[in-house]
Design a protein around this motif. Structure first.
Motif, PDB file in Angstrom:
ATOM      1  N   ASN A 112       0.924  -1.163   0.098  1.00  9.28           N
ATOM      2  CA  ASN A 112       0.044  -0.092   0.071  1.00  9.28           C
ATOM      3  C   ASN A 112       1.067   1.223  -0.170  1.00  9.28           C
ATOM      4  O   ASN A 112       1.429   1.616   0.935  1.00  9.28           O
ATOM      5  N   LYS A 166      -0.222   4.222  -0.134  1.00  9.16           N
ATOM      6  CA  LYS A 166      -0.691   5.283   0.443  1.00  9.16           C
ATOM      7  C   LYS A 166      -0.727   5.015   2.041  1.00  9.16           C
ATOM      8  O   LYS A 166      -1.117   5.884   2.855  1.00  9.16           O
ATOM      9  N   ARG A 167       0.090   4.040   2.483  1.00 12.83           N
ATOM     10  CA  ARG A 167       0.002   3.839   3.709  1.00 12.83           C
ATOM     11  C   ARG A 167       0.700   4.908   4.715  1.00 12.83           C
ATOM     12  O   ARG A 167       1.536   5.433   4.373  1.00 12.83           O
TER      13      ARG A 167
END
Length: 173
Positions: free
Chosen positions: A102, A104-105
């Motif tokens: 991810n 966008k973590r």
């Protein structure tokens, strides 16, 4: 005699190799890095958090508290819950292994210069060379845009900080 000296001087100059321009290295892009630094200046300012908000968010589910210091410094002490990936080991593969798929973590970073103690394992660096700066830039450069930086200066011995490791001061009972 003057002609002979001139001929010798010209012969010496012509036999000395000229200083050649350093070869281009396609694996090093200073202009690209400089451009990234300029682009991220305003982004970074908006992604710096005071300690209470930083600590709250860094402890949230799914967040990653990243310590990019050396393994030796990390082993001597770090913020509780931090994961170590030394800045010198940043590659696309190493970052993906630590951060996960991810991109966008939320990633929370800190460095030596976030500590007022100025003692091992968080000895203060020259301010323009603080590790937060290249860490922030590199994470963005590798495609991780949800990066947050600790803005405050805190102390290892502050119980609210959650310092762990042998670099921690003795606990008073």
């Amino acid at each position: 005699m003057k002609t002979m000296t001139t001929v010798l001087a010209l012969a010496l100059v012509s036999s000395t190799p000229a200083f050649a321009k350093a070869p281009a290295n396609p694996q090093i892009d200073y202009q690209g890095f400089s451009g990234l630094v300029g682009t991220l200046a305003k982004v970074r300012e908006k992604h710096r958090l005071a300690w209470p908000e930083f600590a709250k968010r860094a402890r949230a589910e799914g967040a990653l508290l990243l310590d990019a210091r050396s393994p030796a410094a990390f082993a001597r002490g770090h913020l509780d819950g931090a994961v170590n990936l030394p800045f010198s080991d940043f590659t696309a593969e190493a970052l993906a292994d630590v951060i996960g798929p991810n991109r966008k973590r939320p990633i929370y970073i800190y460095c030596n210069n976030n500590f007022r103690d100025n003692r091992a394992p968080v000895v203060t660096k020259a301010a323009p060379l603080a590790l937060n700066i290249p860490t922030f830039i590199n994470l963005h450069g590798y495609g991780y845009g949800n990066v947050w930086e600790l803005a405050d200066v805190i102390g290892m011995d502050d119980p609210a900080v959650g310092w762990v490791g042998t670099g921690a001061p003795p606990r008073v009972r």
